[in-house]
Design an enzyme around this catalytic site. Structure first.
Site, PDB file in Angstrom:
ATOM      1  CB  ALA A   1      10.292   1.181  -9.900  1.00 25.50           C
TER       2      ALA A   1
ATOM      3  CB  CYS B   1      13.544  -7.472  -4.058  1.00 25.59           C
ATOM      4  SG  CYS B   1      12.274  -6.576  -3.155  1.00 25.59           S
TER       5      CYS B   1
ATOM      6  N   GLY C   1      11.010  -0.784  -3.274  1.00 24.88           N
ATOM      7  CA  GLY C   1      10.418  -2.115  -3.170  1.00 24.88           C
ATOM      8  C   GLY C   1       8.905  -2.049  -3.226  1.00 24.88           C
TER       9      GLY C   1
ATOM     10  NE  ARG D   1       8.928  -0.662   2.397  1.00 23.72           N
ATOM     11  CZ  ARG D   1       9.031  -1.605   1.459  1.00 23.72           C
ATOM     12  NH1 ARG D   1      10.153  -1.733   0.751  1.00 23.72           N
ATOM     13  NH2 ARG D   1       8.035  -2.449   1.238  1.00 23.72           N
TER      14      ARG D   1
ATOM     15  CG  HIS E   1      15.514  -4.278  -0.410  1.00 25.71           C
ATOM     16  ND1 HIS E   1      15.021  -2.994  -0.435  1.00 25.71           N
ATOM     17  CD2 HIS E   1      14.541  -5.069  -0.956  1.00 25.71           C
ATOM     18  CE1 HIS E   1      13.808  -3.001  -0.963  1.00 25.71           C
ATOM     19  NE2 HIS E   1      13.497  -4.238  -1.285  1.00 25.71           N
TER      20      HIS E   1
ATOM     21  CG  ASN F   1      15.076  -2.372  -4.266  1.00 25.65           C
ATOM     22  OD1 ASN F   1      15.979  -1.572  -3.990  1.00 25.65           O
ATOM     23  ND2 ASN F   1      13.872  -1.971  -4.628  1.00 25.65           N
TER      24      ASN F   1
END
Length: 348
Positions: A16, A131, A162, A238, A245, A318
């Site tokens: 990612a 992050c 993340g 989460r 984020h 993030n």
């Protein structure tokens, strides 16, 4: 030397963060012939589009870094520990996105808007913070110019990317199953399903009931800000969001600080956009921060629990400022300061 002259390797090019790094390099028009896409053996031979060309992913080996000026590593700590020394041995600079070197006193931990000059004492490796740490220290760096900070309390709301691309797919798959009324597949990325849920656990639990992620925020913030005694506590959660984020932050100062003063310094700090018109429902969210380079801050207000406190909310992509963009900005800082080549680390 210009950044466009650098031979760049991306380790984790199929992940990612690697995908976003490629997007950012494409936006800059970095030459395809000066890019090496590297990943694990299972991704060897994969084709990735870049500026109208198809680039082939190679397995990351020590020999992959011959002639490389800068290597971005976005992979596991094990990969970083194995490959980073090979880059340095060959005269290249490592910008590492993992946690392997963050707390090593000989390795700079850098957010360019906050401590860009620290790149000058690197000895071949520069680390990127977590992050969630990056946007937090940017805001704190601006605010501490108003008065000494006595304590910080932060709660995070962290998107699934993340964790990585597989966590994003799990969120989407679980959401589809729930909406279709199907039996949900067992989770593989988290201890519980993430779709339509919140998990008050990011990473493993360690000391004093805190998770590794929460301790990262504490220790990394102290190192970047150069304040080893900074009182900071965090709760990391989460949430079922793909990208960006968010954080709720309370900052207590030694002396009084007005909300207007706080808004002004945050609005003027490099890399921060102030979105603070709550009565018009204008504030940072994942939906308006995803895909953006800036850290967005809003809902700045007086803390009702502490006489000298200020409370605010922030959101940041993030994958961009939290990872890939920060890495490229570190490279830019090294180019500007003429320290792309490894040099002896300063005493810290």
């Amino acid at each position: 030397m210009r950044a466009s002259d650098l031979e760049i390797a991306i380790v984790g090019a199929t992940g990612a963060v690697g995908a976003v790094a490629l997007e950012l390099l494409a936006e800059r028009g970095h030459p395809a012939e000066k890019l090496r896409l590297l990943a694990s053996k299972r991704s060897h031979g994969k084709q990735i589009g870049y500026l109208g060309q198809s680039l082939t992913v190679q397995e990351a080996t020590p020999e992959s870094f011959d002639g490389v000026d800068v290597a971005f590593i976005s992979a596991s700590s094990e990969v970083s520990l194995a490959l980073a020394p090979e880059v340095v041995k060959r005269g290249g600079l490592v910008i590492d996105d993992g946690s392997a070197y963050r707390m090593d006193p000989s390795v700079p931990l850098v957010v360019p808007e906050v401590n860009g000059s620290d790149v000058e004492w690197h000895s071949g490796i520069i680390s990127i913070p977590n992050c969630t740490t990056t946007p937090l220290v940017m805001a704190l760096a601006g605010l501490r110019g108003l008065a000494e900070i006595s304590s910080v309390t932060v709660s995070t709301y962290q998107s699934v990317t993340g964790t990585g691309a597989a966590a994003r797919e799990e969120l989407l798959d679980q959401s589809r199953e729930i909406l279709r009324g199907e039996e949900m597949s067992p989770p593989s990325q988290y201890p519980h399903p993430i779709a339509f849920n919140l998990l008050p656990q990011v990473d493993d639990f360690i000391d004093e009931g805190y998770t590794k992620e929460e301790w990262k925020m504490v220790n990394e913030s102290r190192k970047i800000l150069g304040e080893p005694e900074l009182r900071l506590t965090s709760t990391c959660v989460r949430v079922p969001v793909e990208v960006s984020h968010c954080e709720s932050v309370t900052v207590e100062f030694r002396d009084p600080v007005s909300v207007d003063e706080a808004r002004l310094v945050l609005a003027e700090f490099p890399g921060i956009d102030l979105l603070d018109r709550p009565h018009e429902s204008v504030y940072p969210m994942p939906s308006n921060s995803a895909g953006e380079d800036q850290v967005m801050v809003g809902r700045v207000r007086r803390d009702l629990a502490h006489e000298n406190g200020v409370v605010f909310w922030l959101a940041a992509d993030n994958l961009r400022k939290g990872a890939a963009l920060n890495a490229l900005q570190i490279m830019d800082e090294c180019v500007a300061r003429e320290c792309v080549q490894p040099r002896v680390a300063a005493t810290v």
